[in-house]
Write an enzyme that holds these catalytic residues in place. Structure first.
Site, PDB file in Angstrom:
ATOM      1  N   ILE A 171       1.248   2.717   1.826  1.00  0.00           N
ATOM      2  CA  ILE A 171       2.615   2.771   2.313  1.00  0.00           C
ATOM      3  C   ILE A 171       3.472   3.388   1.214  1.00  0.00           C
ATOM      4  CG2 ILE A 171       4.580   1.447   3.161  1.00  0.00           C
ATOM      5  CD1 ILE A 171       2.090   1.528   5.047  1.00  0.00           C
ATOM      6  N   LYS A 172       4.168   4.471   1.556  1.00  0.00           N
ATOM      7  CA  LYS A 172       5.028   5.142   0.577  1.00  0.00           C
ATOM      8  C   LYS A 172       6.366   4.419   0.504  1.00  0.00           C
ATOM      9  CE  LYS A 172       4.917   9.691   0.054  1.00  0.00           C
ATOM     10  NZ  LYS A 172       4.948  11.140   0.361  1.00  0.00           N
ATOM     11  N   VAL A 173       6.735   4.061  -0.710  1.00  0.00           N
ATOM     12  CA  VAL A 173       7.976   3.336  -0.979  1.00  0.00           C
ATOM     13  C   VAL A 173       8.749   4.101  -2.044  1.00  0.00           C
ATOM     14  CG1 VAL A 173       8.960   1.162  -1.811  1.00  0.00           C
ATOM     15  CG2 VAL A 173       6.881   1.130  -0.419  1.00  0.00           C
TER      16      VAL A 173
END
Length: 199
Positions: free
Chosen positions: A135-137
């Site tokens: 998951i890109k944060v």
């Protein structure tokens, strides 16, 4: 690409499109040492609006009663990332969990909202239910506690929007803090991965 891999470098594709997945092109790329795929809303938007790859899926969603553009977009993105992760799964297994990831970004609208980022990150990760999804944060001040909390909960993280070394260091420390909290809770850190997209 094979020489890069032999030197310990992983080549990731910063692009995704359904036709690339369904045609076998991505599988061929994985066989030729593409070790991961990352995406973002801009890449996915161009893929959806710039091809006919999604026409049937769009028609099906609309016919089922879905009218919210964001929900439709998210549904298509999740399908693409899920299929991509499945194609990359052999790479992930061969690398013993150290490579072969597919990344999906939380909504950019949440970049300044820690709690909403955590909620969406958990929802996406659990919904995709694959060990090789990241998951890109964003590495914003509000994203850092989200990185720590998501790591604590066992989510693989791809930190984005890093533009200087200090921001990278803060993101790395947030990841380490999340790992430490998992260990303190008696949970495994063996399969919790993190990468940084440093611009």
């Amino acid at each position: 690409l094979f020489r890069l891999r032999a030197l310990g470098q992983s080549a990731w594709l910063d692009y995704i499109r359904r036709g690339l997945i369904t045609s076998g092109g991505l599988k061929l790329g994985a066989e030729y040492a593409i070790a991961g795929v990352t995406s973002n809303p801009t890449i996915l938007n161009k893929a959806i609006s710039g091809s006919s790859d999604y026409d049937d899926a769009l028609r099906s969603l609309v016919e089922s009663g879905e009218r919210d553009p964001k929900a439709i977009f998210l549904c298509l993105a999740i399908e693409d990332i899920g299929m991509t992760a499945d194609v990359l799964r052999p790479v992930h297994e061969e690398a013993k969990g150290g490579d072969g990831f597919a990344s999906l970004e939380v909504s950019p609208d949440l970049a300044r909202d820690t709690e909403a980022t955590v909620r969406e990150g958990l929802s996406l990760f659990r919904g995709l239910a694959r060990p090789n999804v990241m998951i890109k944060v964003p590495g914003t001040p509000e994203g850092l506690p989200a990185i720590e909390e998501l790591t604590r909960q066992g989510v693989n993280i791809n930190v984005t929007l890093l533009f200087d070394v200090k921001a990278y260091e803060k993101a790395a420390l947030a990841y380490i803090a999340g790992l430490e909290r998992r260990l303190e809770a008696g949970e495994s850190i063996k399969s919790v991965a993190c990468v940084a997209s440093f611009f």
